[in-house]
Design an enzyme around this catalytic site. Sequence first.
Site, PDB file in Angstrom:
ATOM      1  N   LYS A  26      -2.737  -1.542 -32.289  1.00 49.53           N
ATOM      2  CA  LYS A  26      -2.343  -0.488 -31.337  1.00 49.53           C
ATOM      3  C   LYS A  26      -0.839  -0.227 -31.436  1.00 49.53           C
ATOM      4  O   LYS A  26      -0.404   0.921 -31.514  1.00 49.53           O
ATOM      5  CB  LYS A  26      -2.708  -0.930 -29.914  1.00 49.53           C
ATOM      6  N   ASN A  27      -0.053  -1.326 -31.432  1.00 53.39           N
ATOM      7  CA  ASN A  27       1.393  -1.145 -31.360  1.00 53.39           C
ATOM      8  C   ASN A  27       2.039  -0.894 -32.721  1.00 53.39           C
ATOM      9  O   ASN A  27       3.250  -1.081 -32.895  1.00 53.39           O
ATOM     10  CB  ASN A  27       2.036  -2.329 -30.628  1.00 53.39           C
ATOM     11  N   CYS A 121       0.958   0.770 -18.534  1.00 51.72           N
ATOM     12  CA  CYS A 121       0.485  -0.350 -17.716  1.00 51.72           C
ATOM     13  C   CYS A 121       1.541  -0.757 -16.703  1.00 51.72           C
ATOM     14  O   CYS A 121       2.732  -0.764 -17.006  1.00 51.72           O
ATOM     15  CB  CYS A 121       0.177  -1.545 -18.611  1.00 51.72           C
ATOM     16  N   ARG A 126      10.015  -1.386 -16.519  1.00 46.71           N
ATOM     17  CA  ARG A 126       9.980  -0.583 -17.733  1.00 46.71           C
ATOM     18  C   ARG A 126      10.994   0.570 -17.735  1.00 46.71           C
ATOM     19  O   ARG A 126      10.624   1.753 -17.818  1.00 46.71           O
ATOM     20  CB  ARG A 126       8.557  -0.110 -18.019  1.00 46.71           C
ATOM     21  N   ASP A 318       2.084 -10.270 -24.724  1.00 50.34           N
ATOM     22  CA  ASP A 318       0.774  -9.615 -24.700  1.00 50.34           C
ATOM     23  C   ASP A 318      -0.396 -10.598 -24.824  1.00 50.34           C
ATOM     24  O   ASP A 318      -1.548 -10.211 -24.659  1.00 50.34           O
ATOM     25  CB  ASP A 318       0.687  -8.566 -25.825  1.00 50.34           C
ATOM     26  N   ARG A 411      -8.233   0.845 -23.563  1.00 51.46           N
ATOM     27  CA  ARG A 411      -6.939   1.370 -24.032  1.00 51.46           C
ATOM     28  C   ARG A 411      -6.449   0.594 -25.250  1.00 51.46           C
ATOM     29  O   ARG A 411      -5.732   1.138 -26.088  1.00 51.46           O
ATOM     30  CB  ARG A 411      -5.892   1.271 -22.926  1.00 51.46           C
TER      31      ARG A 411
HETATM   32  N1  EPU Z   1      13.879  -2.808 -21.363  1.00 55.46           N
HETATM   33  C1  EPU Z   1      15.040  -2.381 -20.744  1.00 55.46           C
HETATM   34  N2  EPU Z   1      15.476  -1.107 -21.025  1.00 55.46           N
HETATM   35  C2  EPU Z   1      14.821  -0.282 -21.877  1.00 55.46           C
HETATM   36  C3  EPU Z   1      13.645  -0.732 -22.512  1.00 55.46           C
HETATM   37  C4  EPU Z   1      13.200  -2.011 -22.231  1.00 55.46           C
HETATM   38  O1  EPU Z   1      15.651  -3.100 -19.970  1.00 55.46           O
HETATM   39  O2  EPU Z   1      15.305   0.852 -22.077  1.00 55.46           O
HETATM   40  C5  EPU Z   1      13.394  -4.170 -21.068  1.00 55.46           C
HETATM   41  C6  EPU Z   1      11.962  -4.167 -20.485  1.00 55.46           C
HETATM   42  O3  EPU Z   1      11.981  -3.964 -19.093  1.00 55.46           O
HETATM   43  C7  EPU Z   1      11.470  -5.532 -20.882  1.00 55.46           C
HETATM   44  C8  EPU Z   1      12.175  -5.811 -22.225  1.00 55.46           C
HETATM   45  O4  EPU Z   1      13.250  -4.875 -22.294  1.00 55.46           O
HETATM   46  O5  EPU Z   1      11.901  -6.497 -19.959  1.00 55.46           O
HETATM   47  C9  EPU Z   1      11.302  -5.632 -23.439  1.00 55.46           C
HETATM   48  O6  EPU Z   1      10.588  -4.399 -23.369  1.00 55.46           O
HETATM   49  P1  EPU Z   1      10.269  -3.551 -24.674  1.00 55.46           P
HETATM   50  O7  EPU Z   1      11.087  -2.300 -24.616  1.00 55.46           O
HETATM   51  O8  EPU Z   1      10.382  -4.416 -25.873  1.00 55.46           O
HETATM   52  O9  EPU Z   1       8.763  -3.172 -24.433  1.00 55.46           O
HETATM   53  P2  EPU Z   1       8.085  -1.840 -24.935  1.00 55.46           P
HETATM   54  O10 EPU Z   1       8.718  -1.426 -26.189  1.00 55.46           O
HETATM   55  O11 EPU Z   1       7.970  -0.881 -23.813  1.00 55.46           O
HETATM   56  C10 EPU Z   1       6.266  -2.917 -26.481  1.00 55.46           C
HETATM   57  C11 EPU Z   1       4.772  -2.866 -26.540  1.00 55.46           C
HETATM   58  C12 EPU Z   1       4.222  -3.659 -25.349  1.00 55.46           C
HETATM   59  C13 EPU Z   1       4.729  -5.096 -25.443  1.00 55.46           C
HETATM   60  C14 EPU Z   1       6.258  -5.106 -25.474  1.00 55.46           C
HETATM   61  C15 EPU Z   1       6.877  -6.465 -25.639  1.00 55.46           C
HETATM   62  C16 EPU Z   1       4.229  -0.780 -27.616  1.00 55.46           C
HETATM   63  C17 EPU Z   1       3.691   0.593 -27.484  1.00 55.46           C
HETATM   64  N3  EPU Z   1       4.315  -1.489 -26.500  1.00 55.46           N
HETATM   65  O12 EPU Z   1       6.615  -2.331 -25.232  1.00 55.46           O
HETATM   66  O13 EPU Z   1       2.807  -3.626 -25.452  1.00 55.46           O
HETATM   67  O14 EPU Z   1       4.277  -5.828 -24.341  1.00 55.46           O
HETATM   68  O15 EPU Z   1       6.721  -4.257 -26.555  1.00 55.46           O
HETATM   69  O16 EPU Z   1       6.443  -7.045 -26.813  1.00 55.46           O
HETATM   70  O17 EPU Z   1       4.539  -1.198 -28.718  1.00 55.46           O
HETATM   71  C18 EPU Z   1       0.617  -3.868 -24.660  1.00 55.46           C
HETATM   72  O18 EPU Z   1       0.261  -3.652 -25.824  1.00 55.46           O
HETATM   73  O19 EPU Z   1      -0.166  -4.266 -23.756  1.00 55.46           O
HETATM   74  C19 EPU Z   1       2.017  -3.640 -24.327  1.00 55.46           C
HETATM   75  C20 EPU Z   1       2.439  -3.507 -23.087  1.00 55.46           C
END
Ligand code: EPU
Length: 440
Positions: A26-27, A121, A126, A318, A411
């Site tokens: 997915k990711n 989610c 976020r 995850d 999802r």
């Molecule tokens: N964060 C910030 N500012 C930002 C972005 C993120 O402070 O602008 C913080 C977040 O609040 C969090 C940390 O940084 O505490 C890491 O978040 P990250 O941005 O890495 O998460 P993401 O990119 O939104 C992806 C995956 C998630 C997975 C996370 C962590 C995708 C589409 N989503 O999310 O997947 O949990 O990385 O590995 O790739 C899932 O598949 O169930 C899922 C939620």
Amino acid sequence: MAEIFKVKGLAGKKTLNGVIEVSGAKNAVLQALAFSVLFKDELTIKNVPAIEDVKRMTTLLADLGADVVPKKSGSYSIKFSKGIRSEISEEISKKLRASIVLTGPILARTGEVSFPHPGGCVIGARPIDLFVDGFTKLGAKVDFKDGKYHMKAKDGKLHGAEIFMKNQSVTGTQTLMLAAVLAKGKTIIKNAALEPETKHLADFLNKCGAKIKGAGTSTIEVTGTGLLSAKGKSYITPPDRIEAGSFLILGALAGNNLEIKNCDPSWVEALTENLISAGVKMQIGKSSIKFSGSGKIPNSDFKGLNIKTHEYPGFPTDVQAPMVVFLTQATGESFVFETIFEGRLNYAEDLRRMGADIKVWDPHRATVKGPTPLRGREVESPDIRAGLAFLLAAILAEGDSVIHNVYYIDRGYGNIEERLRRIGVDIKRECLEVCAPCVN
Ligand code: EPU
């Protein structure tokens, strides 16, 4: 549609047999769908999982002007032949966090983009500050008006820059990397996220004309080029390491003679190393992992663990919820420290009703005492990964379980009930609503 899963538990017997195949990630696929915006010709993406998030992302692309054509099973071709709208649909974006990845390619290609704060989610705050900071450094002016972000490249084009990410962010790193492909000059992203999917995406883009160095390390260097050209090459989605991790836990607990096929063991080492240190035996092959066992669950040979979620290559957030299901079946006290998101222990209360001995100390920390037999119950998935954890718990439990909000599981996991049924799980999907297609 309000659908539920009805699961008859194994009541402590290790009886799962056969082969379960891991789907495309997915990711990785959501990001690959987003990078179609960087291409001047048709892009084909293969090994696409049959999940709800892919449906949302392809709908979003079509709304932006792409011709999205589903091909034979698991393939899509995407082409922007009529230009690209720079406004991301509010309705879908509010339900799909990964829609944020589109902002980079759209801004870089069209010089502007507008979008609402993305949803997804409910697992924590976020924020998107890292994206906003990065785009600003690349030369975009950012406004927030009427509930939407509006970003405009000052002279219609992004310019390469040095960006230090204050926190490691997976989609933040990927989005800025994609934007930099069409920026003028060189971009350096420091403290980049190390997830292997990022390297996998970059390797393909490089074959299509991009100049990205260091993806998968903490410093990524991108030299801007023009639009990319696939020239008939297809992006093949890699196996989903999160799905593989969840199946490993199922195999460890209930596998009689079970093979997890089509996975990359080098991407799930945080899982295999922890399971091995808890006493789980497995045979790790080149692209598969096998479990054999007999007797009862819980297995008194398994020891509790201390789990601390961490950016890759550490223990993935995850797989934290599925891992807690494992810990309910291991002997002793385990400690779980969820460091990435503050809403990822929300499933604990329902798991407790199923018989688990879990104490949540604060939004990031919990202790689990085991082993405790699990009992079938009626539960509701709060998010994708907790939903899968409930499914695992229901499979192990004594008695019948009903899982609501199956939509969350859909999802992230395609055709999950068919794949589970093939290895011996008694699972049925039912719809609670009486609608026209059901009546006819
Ligand atoms: N964060 C910030 N500012 C930002 C972005 C993120 O402070 O602008 C913080 C977040 O609040 C969090 C940390 O940084 O505490 C890491 O978040 P990250 O941005 O890495 O998460 P993401 O990119 O939104 C992806 C995956 C998630 C997975 C996370 C962590 C995708 C589409 N989503 O999310 O997947 O949990 O990385 O590995 O790739 C899932 O598949 O169930 C899922 C939620």
